[in-house]
Scaffold this motif. Structure first.
Motif, short mmCIF file in Angstrom:
data_model
loop_
_atom_site.label_atom_id
_atom_site.label_comp_id
_atom_site.label_asym_id
_atom_site.label_seq_id
_atom_site.Cartn_x
_atom_site.Cartn_y
_atom_site.Cartn_z
N CYS A 131 0.79 -1.24 0.00
CA CYS A 131 0.00 0.00 0.00
C CYS A 131 0.83 1.29 0.00
O CYS A 131 1.08 1.89 1.04
N ASP B 93 -1.30 -3.27 -3.76
CA ASP B 93 -1.44 -1.82 -3.88
C ASP B 93 -0.08 -1.17 -4.10
O ASP B 93 0.31 -0.23 -3.41
N TYR C 170 -1.85 3.00 -7.09
CA TYR C 170 -3.29 3.25 -6.96
C TYR C 170 -3.75 3.84 -8.28
O TYR C 170 -3.09 4.72 -8.83
N HIS D 9 -5.89 -2.36 -6.12
CA HIS D 9 -5.63 -1.07 -6.76
C HIS D 9 -4.66 -1.12 -7.94
O HIS D 9 -4.55 -0.14 -8.68
N ASP E 141 -2.87 -4.51 3.20
CA ASP E 141 -4.17 -3.98 2.78
C ASP E 141 -4.81 -2.94 3.72
O ASP E 141 -5.45 -2.02 3.24
N HIS F 101 -3.54 -0.75 5.96
CA HIS F 101 -2.85 0.52 6.20
C HIS F 101 -2.54 0.77 7.67
O HIS F 101 -2.24 1.90 8.07
N SER G 240 -0.06 4.84 2.33
CA SER G 240 -1.50 5.04 2.20
C SER G 240 -2.16 5.38 3.54
O SER G 240 -1.87 4.75 4.56
FE LIG Z 1 -4.16 -0.16 0.08
#
Ligand SMILES: [Fe+2]
Length: 432
Positions: free
Chosen positions: A122, A149, A152, A211, A340, A342, A362
């Protein structure tokens, strides 16, 4: 032929470590944010690999062809190397030389050498600086896992009030849906020096989450869009396997000696209501779990695996049957690595434990103050950005949660929020 400008703007990378080889990656892109800037013809790229970074004595070298259809990316399969060994590599084309990357082969099947595995996820560009990667690159990991991720796909919001980001996208940036747009998004991320440093420091294993294509997608996604997204993902990362006509094989088994059996699972491409992994991947994974004889069996996948109260709708909580099949098949020394959400978490499972890596940048969702109280099997929460480092040996499996103090400006120091040891299905906190 016209001379090209310096084409190695996106750095170098390696990945998919095996006991006898790795994949080396680069992409020729003199003008990375404007379509790459290469002539529409193929180029011969020389690669060199050596035991030290002077390259006076080459262990292996060769030439590979960078094709316009692949955005002039190259994926070199190097084999014949020694196991558990560090190598340095670089690329040359048209009189230009890339930076030097460092990589490491996987341990031999009989190896009991300890392993150091860094875990990231992320990294929304708009949300901050990738300082965590600068620190991660200095951790000397044997392998770096990225659990989704990596980009994004969002566009820049039309409402300026929504666009006040740390690193805003350019005004014309729409949500990615075409190959050209996904390529440009990867290029933007890969121009970041801290991310480049992490790729140049160790081999990576990556598995996308949503993402890389579009928020919360499952099997019902627009297949043209997904194909474009997977193609760009492949072109920018050091994969061993190419995308197929309609799908890409992300699930894979990467044994790391006798210490770790690493399994990467794809939670997006095959899911249907009630079935997280799809029938073929489920059979494959359950067989691998049952047959695993390593000291630690590690399942790396994007989503929070442990149950949560209140439950989550886009995660394993919505697929309880799939989750219990995995837990029934898993050996006692079972570790799940995920991302995932964050934030950093740790969980005790019915079998084994889970370590959830926080985001590189993120922004986190709001977390209830009583989240740990309501979930006694969750042993840890931390709300900073960062990554984690797992240390696996024949004796123990420990995890250090590394956090950066801020991401809204560069230069944040790193610290250790907590360390845990996996003991069966219990978490043991290690005093710092
Ligand atoms: Fe994410």
């Amino acid at each position: 032929m016209a001379k090209i400008k310096f084409p190695f703007t996106l750095g170098v990378a390696s990945g998919e470590p095996a006991p006898d080889g790795v994949i080396l990656w680069t992409r020729l892109a003199p003008d990375p944010l404007n379509g790459g800037g290469m002539p529409k013809s193929a180029f011969d790229v020389r690669w060199e690999l050596a035991e030290d970074d002077t390259f006076l004595k080459l262990t292996a070298s060769g030439t590979t062809r960078a094709q316009p259809a692949g955005a002039h990316s190259v994926h070199v399969k190097v084999s014949g190397l020694r196991s558990s060994s560090v190598y340095f590599y670089r690329f040359r084309v048209e009189g230009h030389t890339s930076r030097v990357g460092r990589t490491k082969t996987a341990p031999a099947p009989t190896s009991t050498a300890p392993l150091r595995i860094a875990v990231a996820s992320c990294q929304r560009y708009e949300h901050g600086h990738f300082t965590a990667y600068k620190h991660l690159a200095a951790e000397n990991p044997d392998v770096i896992l990225h659990l989704g991720d990596y980009i994004y796909e969002y566009g820049k919001p039309a409402d300026p009030a929504l666009g006040r980001y740390v690193r805003p996208l350019k005004d014309s940036a729409a949500a990615c849906s075409t190959l050209a747009a996904y390529r440009e998004r990867y290029a933007l991320y890969r121009l970041d020096p801290d991310l480049q440093a992490a790729h140049a420091a160790a081999p990576w294993l990556t598995i996308p989450d949503d993402h890389e294509v579009v928020n919360n997608y499952g099997k019902t996604v627009d297949l043209k869009r997904r194909k474009a997204a997977y193609q760009a993902n492949y072109e920018h990362l050091p994969y061993r396997v190419k995308p197929g006509a309609d799908a890409m094989q992300f699930s894979r088994w990467r044994p790391l000696g006798k210490v770790v059996d690493l399994l990467l699972a794809d939670v997006r491409q095959y899911r249907t209501p009630g079935d997280m992994l799809g029938p073929a991947q489920t059979t494959w994974l359950l067989d691998r779990l049952k047959g695993s004889t390593a000291r630690w069996t590690v399942l790396a996948q994007p989503l929070f695996f442990a149950p949560r109260n209140p439950p989550s709708t886009d995660s394993w909580d919505a697929y309880p049957a799939s989750r219990s099949k995995i837990l029934q098949a898993a050996p006692d020394s079972f570790v799940v690595l995920s991302g995932d959400v964050h934030n950093a978490w740790a969980a005790e499972l019915d079998r084994g434990v889970e370590f959830v890596a926080t985001a590189i940048t993120s922004a986190p969702p709001a977390v209830r103050d009583d989240a740990l109280e309501r979930n006694p099997h969750l042993g840890f929460f931390d709300g900073h950005r960062g990554y984690l480092v797992a240390n696996a040996s024949m004796d123990e499996f420990t995890v250090d949660y590394r956090t950066v103090a801020y991401v809204d400006r560069p230069g944040a120091p790193v610290s250790t929020a907590a360390s845990f040891r996996a003991v069966g299905n219990k978490l043991e906190r290690i005093d710092l």
